[in-house]
Motif scaffolding. Structure first.
Motif: not given
Length: 297
Positions: A202-215, A237-239
């Motif tokens: 039982p869990h409530r969180f799952e790692f889905a990925g990364i996005w690159a923030a602006p500099d 959504a992609r994951y």
């Protein structure tokens, strides 16, 4: 936690020609032609494959005490790069955490992915650049060291974790298998830390990925939380393979972690995104599960 969801060698020639004294037997009278030339000074340089018990990105010879990576250490040097062009022409080395170090960090980032076998941002890992010391730079050295290190648990607030923890063994290829360092399913403890758990538990969180923030500045990047959550919803959504549409916000909650302030200064712009169930416990991964795994709620 935010949710939405260098010798000088000097010589004194003692050759006094005394009246009536001849050249000693076996000598040709030239006191210099039989001397061995002084060896050219060699600049200190670290080597890829060394591990260190000092975690700070320092490259002074006095603090260079590498250990076998099979032994306990804090950071591992996986690549040695070189400053070139305008950067190499500077009178002093670029300061750690300065914008002048971004190109070196980008090189280390790319090499790190090759070294560990995947994107290190999707695991409890971080990368740093250690430039030549000022004395080394003055002596002509232009190298920089790329280090990688293991992080502690995912903290309860954004950007609180940049501490290298002791480990034994190289990180080479660590992400090619089912490494416990990789972010997968997680559960929150009483301090808000995200701890790994089997996706069948039982869990409530799952790692889905990364996005690159602006500099941009660290503070500015975190100012618009709604925009950060929206970016993470797209990552989720992609994951999970669900449509990116007006109903997406009703399918998933989100939580995220920015890199630490120190990692941000080094050049890490990867925002880590986790699916958050909103409360209900799941006993399976949402990866590729589609709308069945993420129904509208």
């Amino acid at each position: 936690m935010r949710r939405w969801w260098g010798v000088m060698v000097s010589a004194v020639l003692l050759g006094a020609a005394l009246s009536g004294c001849g050249t000693p037997s076996g000598a040709d009278g030239d006191l210099t032609d039989d001397w061995r030339p002084v060896a050219e000074a060699r600049q200190f340089a670290p080597q890829a494959g060394e591990c260190h018990v000092i975690a700070e990105p320092t490259s002074y010879l006095t603090s260079h005490q590498p250990v076998d990576c099979a032994k306990t250490h804090l950071v591992e040097t996986f690549h040695i790069g070189a400053f070139t062009g305008a950067l190499a022409a500077r009178p002093i080395p670029p300061r750690v955490g300065s914008s002048a170090m971004r190109s070196a960090f980008a090189e280390c980032d790319s090499r790190a992915k090759e070294f560990v076998g995947g994107d290190w941002r999707g695991a409890r890992l971080s990368v740093q650049v250690a430039p030549t010391s000022p004395d080394g730079w003055a002596g002509g050295s232009r190298w920089f060291r790329c280090d990688i290190f293991e992080l502690d648990a995912v903290g309860g607030v954004n950007g609180d974790n940049d501490r290298a923890i002791a480990r034994a063994g190289s990180l080479r290829g660590v992400l090619k298998g089912s490494s416990p360092l990789v972010y997968r399913c997680m559960e929150e403890d009483e301090w808000g830390r995200l701890l790994p758990i089997a996706c069948t538990e039982p869990h409530r969180f799952e790692f889905a990925g990364i996005w690159a923030a602006p500099d941009q500045s660290y503070a500015d990047a975190q100012q618009d939380e709604d925009a950060v959550h929206a970016k993470c919803r797209t990552v989720i959504a992609r994951y999970a393979k669900v449509p990116v549409d007006g109903m997406l916000r009703y399918r998933t909650g989100t939580t995220y972690r920015f890199p630490s302030a120190e990692a941000w200064a080094r050049g890490d712009r990867g925002v880590r995104c986790w699916f958050w169930s909103g409360g209900r416990k799941l006993t399976r991964s949402i990866a590729g599960g589609g709308t069945k795994a993420l129904p509208v709620n």
